[in-house]
Design a protein around this motif. Sequence first.
Motif, PDB file in Angstrom:
ATOM      1  N   GLY A  88      70.301  25.123  29.406  1.00  0.00           N
ATOM      2  CA  GLY A  88      70.841  24.309  28.329  1.00  0.00           C
ATOM      3  C   GLY A  88      69.799  23.837  27.337  1.00  0.00           C
ATOM      4  N   GLY A  89      68.518  23.967  27.675  1.00  0.00           N
ATOM      5  CA  GLY A  89      67.458  23.567  26.761  1.00  0.00           C
ATOM      6  C   GLY A  89      67.004  24.651  25.813  1.00  0.00           C
ATOM      7  N   ILE A  90      67.607  25.840  25.875  1.00  0.00           N
ATOM      8  CA  ILE A  90      67.200  26.932  24.995  1.00  0.00           C
ATOM      9  C   ILE A  90      67.962  26.840  23.679  1.00  0.00           C
ATOM     10  N   ASP A  91      67.283  27.087  22.553  1.00  0.00           N
ATOM     11  CA  ASP A  91      67.931  26.974  21.249  1.00  0.00           C
ATOM     12  C   ASP A  91      67.934  28.273  20.456  1.00  0.00           C
ATOM     13  N   ALA A  92      67.370  29.348  21.030  1.00  0.00           N
ATOM     14  CA  ALA A  92      67.364  30.643  20.348  1.00  0.00           C
ATOM     15  C   ALA A  92      67.197  31.738  21.384  1.00  0.00           C
ATOM     16  N   LEU A  93      67.665  32.934  21.057  1.00  0.00           N
ATOM     17  CA  LEU A  93      67.480  34.072  21.950  1.00  0.00           C
ATOM     18  C   LEU A  93      65.989  34.265  22.213  1.00  0.00           C
ATOM     19  N   THR A  94      65.609  34.321  23.499  1.00  0.00           N
ATOM     20  CA  THR A  94      64.197  34.357  23.877  1.00  0.00           C
ATOM     21  C   THR A  94      63.990  35.358  25.006  1.00  0.00           C
ATOM     22  N   THR A  95      62.938  36.144  24.884  1.00  0.00           N
ATOM     23  CA  THR A  95      62.510  37.055  25.933  1.00  0.00           C
ATOM     24  C   THR A  95      61.172  36.581  26.475  1.00  0.00           C
ATOM     25  N   VAL A  96      61.053  36.525  27.810  1.00  0.00           N
ATOM     26  CA  VAL A  96      59.848  35.983  28.452  1.00  0.00           C
ATOM     27  C   VAL A  96      59.316  37.009  29.446  1.00  0.00           C
ATOM     28  N   PHE A  97      58.003  37.186  29.447  1.00  0.00           N
ATOM     29  CA  PHE A  97      57.338  38.107  30.363  1.00  0.00           C
ATOM     30  C   PHE A  97      56.097  37.412  30.915  1.00  0.00           C
ATOM     31  N   THR A  98      55.945  37.418  32.243  1.00  0.00           N
ATOM     32  CA  THR A  98      54.826  36.726  32.896  1.00  0.00           C
ATOM     33  C   THR A  98      54.060  37.699  33.774  1.00  0.00           C
ATOM     34  N   ILE A  99      52.726  37.594  33.738  1.00  0.00           N
ATOM     35  CA  ILE A  99      51.851  38.413  34.575  1.00  0.00           C
ATOM     36  C   ILE A  99      50.818  37.506  35.240  1.00  0.00           C
ATOM     37  N   ASN A 100      50.554  37.752  36.529  1.00  0.00           N
ATOM     38  CA  ASN A 100      49.550  37.004  37.282  1.00  0.00           C
ATOM     39  C   ASN A 100      48.517  37.964  37.853  1.00  0.00           C
ATOM     40  N   HIS A 101      47.243  37.595  37.739  1.00  0.00           N
ATOM     41  CA  HIS A 101      46.167  38.349  38.384  1.00  0.00           C
ATOM     42  C   HIS A 101      45.543  37.445  39.437  1.00  0.00           C
ATOM     43  N   ASN A 102      45.529  37.910  40.705  1.00  0.00           N
ATOM     44  CA  ASN A 102      45.097  37.100  41.837  1.00  0.00           C
ATOM     45  C   ASN A 102      43.770  37.610  42.393  1.00  0.00           C
TER      46      ASN A 102
ATOM     47  N   PHE B 197      42.151  32.406  43.363  1.00  0.00           N
ATOM     48  CA  PHE B 197      42.161  31.968  41.969  1.00  0.00           C
ATOM     49  C   PHE B 197      43.149  32.848  41.226  1.00  0.00           C
ATOM     50  N   VAL B 198      44.094  32.222  40.538  1.00  0.00           N
ATOM     51  CA  VAL B 198      45.180  32.942  39.878  1.00  0.00           C
ATOM     52  C   VAL B 198      45.096  32.702  38.381  1.00  0.00           C
ATOM     53  N   ILE B 199      45.079  33.780  37.623  1.00  0.00           N
ATOM     54  CA  ILE B 199      45.133  33.713  36.168  1.00  0.00           C
ATOM     55  C   ILE B 199      46.514  34.203  35.738  1.00  0.00           C
ATOM     56  N   GLY B 200      47.248  33.347  35.049  1.00  0.00           N
ATOM     57  CA  GLY B 200      48.592  33.691  34.607  1.00  0.00           C
ATOM     58  C   GLY B 200      48.699  33.727  33.091  1.00  0.00           C
ATOM     59  N   VAL B 201      49.438  34.710  32.590  1.00  0.00           N
ATOM     60  CA  VAL B 201      49.673  34.847  31.149  1.00  0.00           C
ATOM     61  C   VAL B 201      51.178  35.029  30.945  1.00  0.00           C
ATOM     62  N   GLY B 202      51.742  34.212  30.086  1.00  0.00           N
ATOM     63  CA  GLY B 202      53.150  34.353  29.736  1.00  0.00           C
ATOM     64  C   GLY B 202      53.303  34.616  28.250  1.00  0.00           C
ATOM     65  N   VAL B 203      54.170  35.556  27.914  1.00  0.00           N
ATOM     66  CA  VAL B 203      54.435  35.906  26.521  1.00  0.00           C
ATOM     67  C   VAL B 203      55.926  35.724  26.265  1.00  0.00           C
ATOM     68  N   SER B 204      56.271  35.025  25.199  1.00  0.00           N
ATOM     69  CA  SER B 204      57.666  34.833  24.833  1.00  0.00           C
ATOM     70  C   SER B 204      57.876  35.246  23.374  1.00  0.00           C
ATOM     71  N   LEU B 205      59.030  35.846  23.110  1.00  0.00           N
ATOM     72  CA  LEU B 205      59.346  36.345  21.770  1.00  0.00           C
ATOM     73  C   LEU B 205      60.757  35.946  21.396  1.00  0.00           C
ATOM     74  N   ARG B 206      60.915  35.561  20.146  1.00  0.00           N
ATOM     75  CA  ARG B 206      62.231  35.254  19.576  1.00  0.00           C
ATOM     76  C   ARG B 206      62.459  36.121  18.348  1.00  0.00           C
ATOM     77  N   PRO B 207      63.628  36.774  18.220  1.00  0.00           N
ATOM     78  CA  PRO B 207      63.869  37.636  17.060  1.00  0.00           C
ATOM     79  C   PRO B 207      64.004  36.839  15.777  1.00  0.00           C
TER      80      PRO B 207
END
Length: 372
Positions: free
Chosen positions: A55-69, A362-372
């Motif tokens: 319910g907190g989203i206000d636009a179409l959003t695509t999310v991709f997450t990667i973790n390097h351990n 030790f975990v390095i995480g990167v998240g990328v989100s895109l809205r059209p």
Amino acid sequence: MIAVTLPASLLGQSSLFSARGLGYPGRELSARAAASGGAFGMFDPQSSVNPAALGGIDALTTVFTINHNFMSPENPAGSASTRDTRFPQMMIVGPVQHSGAALGLSYSNYTSRDFTLASTNTVDLRGVPVGVSDSLQSRGGLADLRLAGAYRIHDRWVFGGALHILTGSNRLQSRRFFDDPTYLSSTQRAEISYAGLGFSVGLLRQFGSSFSVGAVARTDGHVNVDQDSSRVAQIDLPYSFGLGLRWHPTAKLDLGAQGLYHAWSGANSDLLAQGGTGAVNTGQLSVGGEYTPNGRHPSRWPLRFGGHYAQLPFPLVPGDHPHEIRVSIGTGMRFGQERGGIDLTGEHVWRSEGTAYSETAFVIGVGVSLRP
């Protein structure tokens, strides 16, 4: 099920705590929620913890997450250094225009069974002792494909529900080498597949402009386990309950806390029947916050921080209680007129069971989100 027991000696593996039961449990968090220790997971529309958070989203959003351990396990056989890369969370979510509703599809890690075990031993062949080296490699685990929806009422209440399709596979390879070249090495392979279905419901309640509460309840039923296309087991999965609190004391500071309980003990008898060490109920607690130094542009490099404590459901040794502690920090930025975003997370993790088994990571995480 096969490969539920550990060899007498452990020389190296990806993670100590992936080798028992159904494996190491996933967290279903976006990179920005992980940076707060998971404290905002109950309210984060980019995480899969609470369906009402959509319910907190206000636009179409695509999310991709990667973790390097980067991991350093230690056990009675010695120590090792390992590393791997995972994709723990992917999602597409968006609002249904002029309706107060939102829909989302997500893929997240439920459990991981990536590990390699190695041992050495001596066996008696025709009255002669012969040294052997054994290895067991496992790759795979369970994934959670979630179809979720949420509906907002009067800007104070949000209700959500989700269907969870649990699926995955586990590829196993066992090899034995003999010190005496007279004997040929042997290799055995097997594939285990999993299938299950779960449901969850959640809510968010806003109290004034600075305080909110979130809650979730989930049941995952059971998972069917097939080995090489033949049914070998049915394992009960947990009931789960969670509660989250969020407080916005100042314009620049956001604080949160979250607790989760998973009733894994229902799987105990099923795993014991397969020769494993059983399962125990677990609890998790996360606390954290976000500080925004730039009040005019809060999405530009906020400081996120948090801590997390969790019990793990599958002990390496019967009667022991494995657990982990995490501290995390992170930041992020939106760009391209808020259409794109990147979130960065660093986590230091300590896992242990008794005095014999421990692991730092030790975990390095990167998240990328895109809205059209």
